[in-house]
Design a protein around this motif. Sequence first.
Motif, PDB file in Angstrom:
ATOM      1  N   THR A 115     -13.822  43.594-127.628  1.00 39.28           N
ATOM      2  CA  THR A 115     -14.016  45.197-127.303  1.00 39.28           C
ATOM      3  C   THR A 115     -13.860  44.986-125.617  1.00 39.28           C
ATOM      4  N   ALA A 116     -13.921  45.857-125.398  1.00 36.61           N
ATOM      5  CA  ALA A 116     -13.954  45.828-124.161  1.00 36.61           C
ATOM      6  C   ALA A 116     -15.269  45.344-122.907  1.00 36.61           C
ATOM      7  N   ALA A 117     -16.169  46.117-123.762  1.00 33.70           N
ATOM      8  CA  ALA A 117     -17.681  45.436-123.690  1.00 33.70           C
ATOM      9  C   ALA A 117     -18.452  44.187-123.989  1.00 33.70           C
ATOM     10  N   ALA A 118     -17.325  43.578-124.220  1.00 29.74           N
ATOM     11  CA  ALA A 118     -17.098  42.208-124.464  1.00 29.74           C
ATOM     12  C   ALA A 118     -16.404  40.967-123.641  1.00 29.74           C
ATOM     13  N   LEU A 119     -16.087  41.685-122.941  1.00 30.82           N
ATOM     14  CA  LEU A 119     -14.396  40.801-122.046  1.00 30.82           C
ATOM     15  C   LEU A 119     -15.320  40.003-120.989  1.00 30.82           C
ATOM     16  N   THR A 120     -15.119  38.676-120.709  1.00 28.90           N
ATOM     17  CA  THR A 120     -15.072  37.998-119.410  1.00 28.90           C
ATOM     18  C   THR A 120     -15.142  38.109-118.563  1.00 28.90           C
ATOM     19  N   ALA A 121     -14.960  37.287-117.422  1.00 27.05           N
ATOM     20  CA  ALA A 121     -14.381  37.787-116.247  1.00 27.05           C
ATOM     21  C   ALA A 121     -12.914  36.951-116.176  1.00 27.05           C
ATOM     22  N   THR A 122     -12.656  36.073-116.801  1.00 30.02           N
ATOM     23  CA  THR A 122     -11.653  35.629-116.601  1.00 30.02           C
ATOM     24  C   THR A 122     -10.276  36.653-118.063  1.00 30.02           C
ATOM     25  N   GLU A 123     -11.316  36.640-118.650  1.00 23.30           N
ATOM     26  CA  GLU A 123      -9.932  37.690-120.615  1.00 23.30           C
ATOM     27  C   GLU A 123      -9.866  39.185-119.039  1.00 23.30           C
ATOM     28  N   GLN A 124     -10.833  39.870-118.511  1.00 22.09           N
ATOM     29  CA  GLN A 124     -10.857  40.554-117.264  1.00 22.09           C
ATOM     30  C   GLN A 124      -9.910  40.591-116.529  1.00 22.09           C
ATOM     31  N   ALA A 125     -10.010  39.804-115.881  1.00 22.20           N
ATOM     32  CA  ALA A 125      -8.163  39.828-114.959  1.00 22.20           C
ATOM     33  C   ALA A 125      -7.194  38.808-115.696  1.00 22.20           C
ATOM     34  N   VAL A 126      -7.570  39.103-116.833  1.00 19.25           N
ATOM     35  CA  VAL A 126      -5.634  38.588-117.484  1.00 19.25           C
ATOM     36  C   VAL A 126      -5.597  39.833-118.427  1.00 19.25           C
ATOM     37  N   VAL A 127      -6.322  40.283-118.293  1.00 17.67           N
ATOM     38  CA  VAL A 127      -5.774  42.577-118.910  1.00 17.67           C
ATOM     39  C   VAL A 127      -5.290  42.891-118.318  1.00 17.67           C
ATOM     40  N   GLN A 128      -5.884  42.766-116.582  1.00 16.52           N
ATOM     41  CA  GLN A 128      -5.686  43.516-115.117  1.00 16.52           C
ATOM     42  C   GLN A 128      -4.330  43.024-114.731  1.00 16.52           C
ATOM     43  N   ARG A 129      -4.204  41.764-114.785  1.00 11.46           N
ATOM     44  CA  ARG A 129      -2.884  41.635-114.670  1.00 11.46           C
ATOM     45  C   ARG A 129      -1.412  42.092-115.322  1.00 11.46           C
ATOM     46  N   ARG A 130      -2.118  42.302-116.839  1.00  9.75           N
ATOM     47  CA  ARG A 130      -1.035  42.759-118.207  1.00  9.75           C
ATOM     48  C   ARG A 130      -0.639  44.332-117.946  1.00  9.75           C
ATOM     49  N   THR A 131      -1.553  44.382-117.180  1.00 10.20           N
ATOM     50  CA  THR A 131      -1.747  46.229-117.245  1.00 10.20           C
ATOM     51  C   THR A 131      -1.240  46.469-116.155  1.00 10.20           C
ATOM     52  N   VAL A 132      -1.334  46.076-114.173  1.00 12.19           N
ATOM     53  CA  VAL A 132      -0.648  46.038-113.919  1.00 12.19           C
ATOM     54  C   VAL A 132       1.051  45.782-113.804  1.00 12.19           C
ATOM     55  N   ALA A 133       1.182  44.780-114.860  1.00 14.03           N
ATOM     56  CA  ALA A 133       2.486  44.479-114.967  1.00 14.03           C
ATOM     57  C   ALA A 133       3.692  45.545-115.506  1.00 14.03           C
TER      58      ALA A 133
END
Length: 419
Positions: free
Chosen positions: A2-20
């Motif tokens: 879940t989004a609420a369970a994302l760590t800072a590192t995992e959030q950064a990975v998701v963000q990079r993929r989203t931006v791409a």
Amino acid sequence: MTAAALTATEQAVVQRRTVAILSLGQVLGGIAFGATVSLGALLAADISGSDALSGLATASVTLGAALCAIPLARLAARVGRRRALTLGNLFALVGIAVVILAAALRIFPLLLAGILMIGAGNAGNLQSRFAATDLAAPVHRGRDLSIVVWATTIGGVAGPLLLAPGEVVGHALGMPPQTGSYVFSFVAQCAALLLYLVALRPDPLLAAQRLARTAAAAAGERVVDRPVVARYAIFAVAASHVVMASVMAMTPVHLSHMAHGAHGMAASPADVSQLVGVTIALHVAGMYALSPVFGILADRWGKLRVVLLGQALSAASLVFAIFANDQPWGVMMALILLGLGWSAATVAGAALLTEASAPELRTRRQGRSDSLMSLCAAAGAVLAGVVLSNFQYAGLGIAASVLVVAIVALSPLARSTRT
């Protein structure tokens, strides 16, 4: 996960993929926008038989974006960015088909309706830059937003440059004159629609909302909101967009007059298309190519300073528009600088708006900003046609300079914050 369970590192990975993903979507969506910017005024002038009505093309594309910005933002807040962006692509697809039909039937109101729907699709493209900030770390908000804006360079530049090959394709397919490049636009919009449906997961806005609720519950406090700064950011973005849209909308008509002998030149229709296409391509490149630079500067120097840098570039553009408008190189320089000024002001202004708004208010204000920006630009484009007809290109430059002065004069409203 879940989004609420994302760590800072995992959030950064998701963000990079989203931006791409958002960047690739902007490449595809920008093709239709670039083609409409180049052809809209020319089609409108040709079908209506009046240069004064040519501004209605840009007015329609911006009005479409204005009408759909708030509904798409509200839809995104409820069901996520993915569905909102997909709906925008559907609007653009229908709009392209209507424009081609209108050109074939030579029905001016139908042409404006089709361009309006393409503008509705552009509301989704505008929303993409805010989607890039949903999961962005505050220190990289301007950078991430600007990367998505930059991606529009490829599609936005390709759109005008596809005019000539589009005419070849359109002739082979039996399409109306000046509509062939919309074949490429239609294919690109279909690809963008599939991209968002399949790949934009997890949805960045829904994930950010869950993370914000979790963080607020853990901290037991509310994030500070700065409404005065947010209102200034909305004004600065809207006014900068009006300056850009009004001058840009009339440039194809002005260049057409130049190429047909109004300024001592003479050219064939193919030469006119090439001159317009290259000039608008350079302008669109100015709008997007350096946006990552402006985004990084906004994070390092402060958002307000970069907004003011944009006004300096716009002022330089208007100097060329006023004093060198009788030469193609002068118009090209005006359009390049106009694009750069728009880029600096809108990238930094959008980041400032996001930074100044509490999470629960961001999506609503972003929608209002996009709606006001497009609505004002639509009015500006209509008035630009009248100004061009009565006061020439130089008069248009003088009129646009009033808004540049207003943005600078009101900037103290945002100086009291750490921007």
